[in-house]
Design an enzyme around this catalytic site. Structure first.
Site, PDB file in Angstrom:
ATOM      1  N   CYS A   5      43.666   5.213 -11.534  1.00 28.40           N
ATOM      2  CA  CYS A   5      42.948   5.753 -13.273  1.00 28.40           C
ATOM      3  C   CYS A   5      41.634   5.241 -12.938  1.00 28.40           C
ATOM      4  O   CYS A   5      40.802   3.705 -13.159  1.00 28.40           O
ATOM      5  CB  CYS A   5      43.074   6.019 -14.022  1.00 28.40           C
ATOM      6  SG  CYS A   5      41.905   6.888 -15.886  1.00 28.40           S
ATOM      7  N   CYS A  38      39.144   5.014 -16.090  1.00 29.21           N
ATOM      8  CA  CYS A  38      39.807   4.912 -17.494  1.00 29.21           C
ATOM      9  C   CYS A  38      40.186   4.078 -16.781  1.00 29.21           C
ATOM     10  O   CYS A  38      41.230   3.140 -16.199  1.00 29.21           O
ATOM     11  CB  CYS A  38      39.512   5.915 -18.736  1.00 29.21           C
ATOM     12  SG  CYS A  38      40.305   5.580 -20.120  1.00 29.21           S
ATOM     13  N   SER A  39      41.914   3.833 -18.184  1.00 26.66           N
ATOM     14  CA  SER A  39      42.941   3.567 -17.380  1.00 26.66           C
ATOM     15  C   SER A  39      44.505   4.236 -17.886  1.00 26.66           C
ATOM     16  O   SER A  39      45.069   4.247 -18.985  1.00 26.66           O
ATOM     17  CB  SER A  39      44.007   2.246 -18.895  1.00 26.66           C
ATOM     18  OG  SER A  39      42.499   2.420 -20.050  1.00 26.66           O
ATOM     19  N   CYS A  40      44.316   5.514 -17.902  1.00 26.82           N
ATOM     20  CA  CYS A  40      45.061   6.781 -18.008  1.00 26.82           C
ATOM     21  C   CYS A  40      46.102   6.256 -17.404  1.00 26.82           C
ATOM     22  O   CYS A  40      46.621   5.855 -16.165  1.00 26.82           O
ATOM     23  CB  CYS A  40      44.776   7.725 -17.561  1.00 26.82           C
ATOM     24  SG  CYS A  40      43.234   8.749 -18.404  1.00 26.82           S
TER      25      CYS A  40
END
Length: 224
Positions: free
Chosen positions: A126, A129-131
């Site tokens: 991601c 972000c940190s999906c």
């Protein structure tokens, strides 16, 4: 997607719980959000009052990062390895199949399963972000949220794989998939040779979280 063909149409609606100044995904000079401040303040207060043991909290997070959550995904992988009809449905409509298994919910509403083959190796990142697909993989590991991984996975995916101990033949295409708030991915790793006699449960025990992100491969007797 090829090594450098990934999309950036993130429309993130995320709450970065747990990110702090020491988190690689949180720049040192960036102010904490209101949610981050509240989480840190609450944790500090509970710790000071002796209501929370920081070590126990760390152990709980580790459990959901590496044990409980990834076991859901491992069950899906093992079933796909042993049931061709299930695998076909999973690759065609992962969201529906995972929902039937109860592995659906926030952070995993819309899913796609990517199959690794002898000619293609998929890896998920991601970039903004940190999906991450929580229902099948639990909490994201710290390195997944880190800026170095998020940038290098796109620029130098083979180098990142080597850092994880994976060296692929040059004729294997590496495809990097950019997870978003709308769509998250689960990698279906290749089934290792010599596992024909194993049960579905025994196969699931071989599947690691990293293999389902695409930063590792499944090995017989390999690290968990």
């Amino acid at each position: 997607m090829s090594e450098h063909d990934h999309h950036h149409d993130h429309d993130h609606d995320h709450h970065h719980h747990g990110h702090g100044p020491d988190d690689p995904a949180h720049p040192h000079n960036a102010p904490l959000t209101d949610v981050q401040l509240r989480v840190r303040a609450l944790e500090s207060l509970l710790t000071e009052k002796g209501l929370v043991d920081p070590a126990a909290l760390d152990a709980l997070v580790d459990t959901y990062e590496t044990k409980v959550g990834p076991r859901n995904g491992a069950q899906v992988v093992a079933k796909a390895w042993t049931d061709p009809a299930f695998k076909r449905r999973l690759l065609e409509d992962a969201t529906e199949v995972l929902a039937e298994l109860g592995f659906i919910g926030r952070q995993g509403e819309d899913m796609v399963v990517l199959e690794n083959t002898t000619s293609v190796h998929n890896m998920v990142v991601c970039t903004l972000c940190s999906c991450y697909p929580w229902p099948v993989l639990g909490l994201p590991p710290v390195w997944y949220k880190s800026a170095p991984y998020r940038s290098r996975a796109v620029i130098d995916p083979r180098g990142v794989l080597r850092d994880f101990g994976v060296t692929l033949p040059e004729d294997v295409e590496v495809r990097v998939w950019d997870s978003t708030a709308e769509l998250r991915y689960l990698v279906l790793p290749r089934r290792p040779e010599g596992t024909d006699g194993l049960t579905e449960e025994e196969l699931a025990a071989l599947v690691t979280r990293d293999a389902m992100i695409g930063t590792s491969v499944v090995r017989v007797g390999g690290p968990r």
